[in-house]
Design an enzyme around this catalytic site. Structure first.
Site, PDB file in Angstrom:
ATOM      1  N   ARG A 225     -53.585 111.623  52.420  1.00 13.97           N
ATOM      2  CA  ARG A 225     -53.588 111.470  53.876  1.00 13.97           C
ATOM      3  C   ARG A 225     -52.542 112.401  54.477  1.00 13.97           C
ATOM      4  NH1 ARG A 225     -58.030 109.611  53.652  1.00 13.97           N
ATOM      5  NH2 ARG A 225     -58.744 107.604  54.444  1.00 13.97           N
ATOM      6  N   HIS A 273     -61.443 117.500  55.134  1.00 14.40           N
ATOM      7  CA  HIS A 273     -61.591 116.105  54.704  1.00 14.40           C
ATOM      8  C   HIS A 273     -62.916 115.901  53.940  1.00 14.40           C
ATOM      9  CE1 HIS A 273     -60.227 111.744  55.610  1.00 14.40           C
ATOM     10  NE2 HIS A 273     -60.954 111.781  54.489  1.00 14.40           N
TER      11      HIS A 273
HETATM   12  P1  NDP Z   1     -55.540 102.769  45.483  1.00 15.31           P
HETATM   13  O1  NDP Z   1     -55.138 101.703  46.438  1.00 15.31           O
HETATM   14  O2  NDP Z   1     -56.422 102.428  44.350  1.00 15.31           O
HETATM   15  O3  NDP Z   1     -54.243 103.473  44.875  1.00 15.31           O
HETATM   16  C1  NDP Z   1     -53.120 103.754  45.623  1.00 15.31           C
HETATM   17  C2  NDP Z   1     -52.011 104.175  44.683  1.00 15.31           C
HETATM   18  O4  NDP Z   1     -50.858 104.506  45.453  1.00 15.31           O
HETATM   19  C3  NDP Z   1     -51.590 103.043  43.732  1.00 15.31           C
HETATM   20  O5  NDP Z   1     -51.268 103.569  42.472  1.00 15.31           O
HETATM   21  C4  NDP Z   1     -50.337 102.493  44.410  1.00 15.31           C
HETATM   22  O6  NDP Z   1     -49.418 101.885  43.542  1.00 15.31           O
HETATM   23  C5  NDP Z   1     -49.739 103.759  44.962  1.00 15.31           C
HETATM   24  N1  NDP Z   1     -48.809 103.459  46.043  1.00 15.31           N
HETATM   25  C6  NDP Z   1     -49.055 102.849  47.228  1.00 15.31           C
HETATM   26  N2  NDP Z   1     -47.911 102.733  47.931  1.00 15.31           N
HETATM   27  C7  NDP Z   1     -46.936 103.271  47.184  1.00 15.31           C
HETATM   28  C8  NDP Z   1     -45.550 103.430  47.354  1.00 15.31           C
HETATM   29  N3  NDP Z   1     -44.919 103.015  48.467  1.00 15.31           N
HETATM   30  N4  NDP Z   1     -44.851 104.026  46.352  1.00 15.31           N
HETATM   31  C9  NDP Z   1     -45.461 104.436  45.234  1.00 15.31           C
HETATM   32  N5  NDP Z   1     -46.791 104.313  45.003  1.00 15.31           N
HETATM   33  C10 NDP Z   1     -47.521 103.738  45.969  1.00 15.31           C
HETATM   34  O7  NDP Z   1     -56.184 103.910  46.362  1.00 15.31           O
HETATM   35  P2  NDP Z   1     -57.267 105.002  45.913  1.00 15.31           P
HETATM   36  O8  NDP Z   1     -56.789 105.650  44.669  1.00 15.31           O
HETATM   37  O9  NDP Z   1     -58.630 104.425  45.940  1.00 15.31           O
HETATM   38  O10 NDP Z   1     -57.169 106.016  47.144  1.00 15.31           O
HETATM   39  C11 NDP Z   1     -55.950 106.671  47.440  1.00 15.31           C
HETATM   40  C12 NDP Z   1     -56.052 107.336  48.801  1.00 15.31           C
HETATM   41  O11 NDP Z   1     -56.914 108.469  48.746  1.00 15.31           O
HETATM   42  C13 NDP Z   1     -56.696 106.485  49.901  1.00 15.31           C
HETATM   43  O12 NDP Z   1     -55.770 105.561  50.428  1.00 15.31           O
HETATM   44  C14 NDP Z   1     -57.091 107.539  50.921  1.00 15.31           C
HETATM   45  O13 NDP Z   1     -56.010 107.755  51.787  1.00 15.31           O
HETATM   46  C15 NDP Z   1     -57.323 108.783  50.073  1.00 15.31           C
HETATM   47  N6  NDP Z   1     -58.730 109.194  50.054  1.00 15.31           N
HETATM   48  C16 NDP Z   1     -59.052 110.455  50.508  1.00 15.31           C
HETATM   49  C17 NDP Z   1     -60.339 110.904  50.459  1.00 15.31           C
HETATM   50  C18 NDP Z   1     -60.667 112.289  50.888  1.00 15.31           C
HETATM   51  O14 NDP Z   1     -61.847 112.659  50.946  1.00 15.31           O
HETATM   52  N7  NDP Z   1     -59.695 113.121  51.179  1.00 15.31           N
HETATM   53  C19 NDP Z   1     -61.441 110.066  49.961  1.00 15.31           C
HETATM   54  C20 NDP Z   1     -61.002 108.771  49.508  1.00 15.31           C
HETATM   55  C21 NDP Z   1     -59.695 108.366  49.566  1.00 15.31           C
HETATM   56  P3  NDP Z   1     -49.804 100.552  42.724  1.00 15.31           P
HETATM   57  O15 NDP Z   1     -50.819 101.027  41.695  1.00 15.31           O
HETATM   58  O16 NDP Z   1     -48.544 100.130  42.133  1.00 15.31           O
HETATM   59  O17 NDP Z   1     -50.407  99.599  43.718  1.00 15.31           O
HETATM   60  C1  OXD Z   2     -61.783 107.574  52.443  1.00 24.12           C
HETATM   61  C2  OXD Z   2     -61.882 108.935  52.911  1.00 24.12           C
HETATM   62  O1  OXD Z   2     -60.752 106.959  52.663  1.00 24.12           O
HETATM   63  O2  OXD Z   2     -62.991 109.474  52.956  1.00 24.12           O
HETATM   64  O3  OXD Z   2     -62.744 107.078  51.839  1.00 24.12           O
HETATM   65  O4  OXD Z   2     -60.870 109.559  53.241  1.00 24.12           O
END
Ligand code: NDP
Ligand code: OXD
Length: 310
Positions: A225, A273
């Site tokens: 993001r 995106h």
């Molecule tokens: P998840 O919720 O599965 O994973 C998030 C990860 O971030 C977890 O490992 C979590 O830790 C870690 N995390 C969250 N907060 C913190 C923190 N404060 N410090 C350290 N680690 C942290 O999300 P996804 O993997 O499914 O997706 C990740 C992001 O990808 C989404 O939130 C979205 O913003 C982005 N995205 C972008 C897309 C695009 O097309 N560009 C498409 C889809 C998603 P823990 O495992 O300990 O909970």
């Molecule tokens: C999602 C994205 O969050 O597309 O799924 O960014």
């Protein structure tokens, strides 16, 4: 009893989702009336997208859950009109697409492909990048997407370090957590991939101090993001050569405004995106399974933790 399910994503998504959702509901034995315009007080479940028409949930008094078609929830998690359970999207199309995007862009830098793409006729200058095993990659965020990307990269030989809020144990990935873990993860990151959610705790995690910890000439990929990066700090690090290149898929303002310096910076690649997209066929299965669970009184899959914000 017939369940009223409201499809509240962008109208142009209806055509691709309608048939596949209906067939998945049937496969689950669910009797569903799927529509884009049920009266709010009659709706049992909402299929939601942040850029869709429903942002105020007050009138949806019968609704049992809101199911986000996106993985990221920053635009809805703080919505005070939403009192129902909120789920986010986890599905193999989104996960596979992200792992491929991260791997593809990592390989672009690793193999110095730009040199060959810019090669003029007669230019026989050779370049020999190191092997993958000598190019450490760090992924911030070891959730569904970070893990999948990390495992794909590890599978082709990159040493992969990952960092998350809670400590993980994932085969093939050196897992770190906590403040000390972040410092260690950044210090070795020749390629740094951001797959954290946008929460108050992750805003500007890439800032002057964290950028200074990277090895000189590191590359940054941000499919997570926009607010993860302090943009001015990144631009300064690019100008200094501390960061050699950044490929950015997500931004504080989207679409990225035409006059934004990222568009014109020679060391920045902008993608709009598109790193990973929710695929209707596989997403519909998850939606139908969650409605089945809701009706059976079973816990929903991929519930959002409202306190953590993801
Ligand atoms: P998840 O919720 O599965 O994973 C998030 C990860 O971030 C977890 O490992 C979590 O830790 C870690 N995390 C969250 N907060 C913190 C923190 N404060 N410090 C350290 N680690 C942290 O999300 P996804 O993997 O499914 O997706 C990740 C992001 O990808 C989404 O939130 C979205 O913003 C982005 N995205 C972008 C897309 C695009 O097309 N560009 C498409 C889809 C998603 P823990 O495992 O300990 O909970
Ligand atoms: C999602 C994205 O969050 O597309 O799924 O960014």
């Amino acid at each position: 009893m017939t369940l009223n399910v409201l499809f509240a994503a962008r109208p142009e998504r209806w055509e691709s989702y309608e048939p596949i959702l209906k067939s998945e509901f049937a496969r689950q034995g669910l009797d569903v009336a799927l529509s884009t315009d049920h009266p709010p007080e009659t709706v049992d479940y909402i299929i939601y997208a942040p850029n869709g028409p429903v942002q105020d949930f007050t009138a949806y008094t019968r609704c049992k859950a809101v199911m986000n078609l996106w993985a990221g929830v920053e635009q809805i998690v703080g919505n005070e009109t939403l009192t129902q359970p909120l789920t986010r999207m986890v599905e193999e199309g989104l996960t596979g697409g992200m792992a491929e995007w991260v791997t593809g862009h990592t390989l672009r830098y690793h193999l110095e492909m730009d040199l060959d793409l810019a090669r003029k006729p007669g230019d026989w200058s050779q370049h020999n990048p190191p092997l993958a095993r000598d190019r450490p990659v760090t992924i911030l965020g070891l959730g569904q997407l970070g893990q999948a990307a990390g495992q794909m990269l590890a599978g082709i030989g990159f040493p992969v370090t990952g960092w998350s809020r809670t400590q993980k144990d994932i085969e093939g990935i050196t897992c770190l957590s906590g403040d000390e873990g972040l410092i260690e993860a950044l210090k070795t990151a020749q390629v740094l991939v951001l797959l954290l959610p946008d929460t108050p705790a992750t805003t500007n995690i890439i800032n002057p101090e964290s950028l200074a910890l990277l090895p000189k000439g590191a590359v940054i990929l941000n499919p997570g993001r926009g607010p993860l990066i302090d943009d001015d700090a990144l631009l300064a690090a690019l100008d200094l050569g501390q960061v050699a290149h950044a490929t950015l898929d997500v931004f504080r303002t989207e679409p990225l405004p035409e006059d934004h310096p990222y568009w014109h910076h020679p060391k920045v690649t902008v993608t709009p995106h598109i790193a990973a997209e929710t695929r209707p066929a596989t997403a519909a299965r998850v939606v139908a399974e969650n409605i089945r669970r809701g009706e059976a009184g079973e816990p929903f899959l991929y519930l959002v933790d409202r306190d953590q914000g993801y």
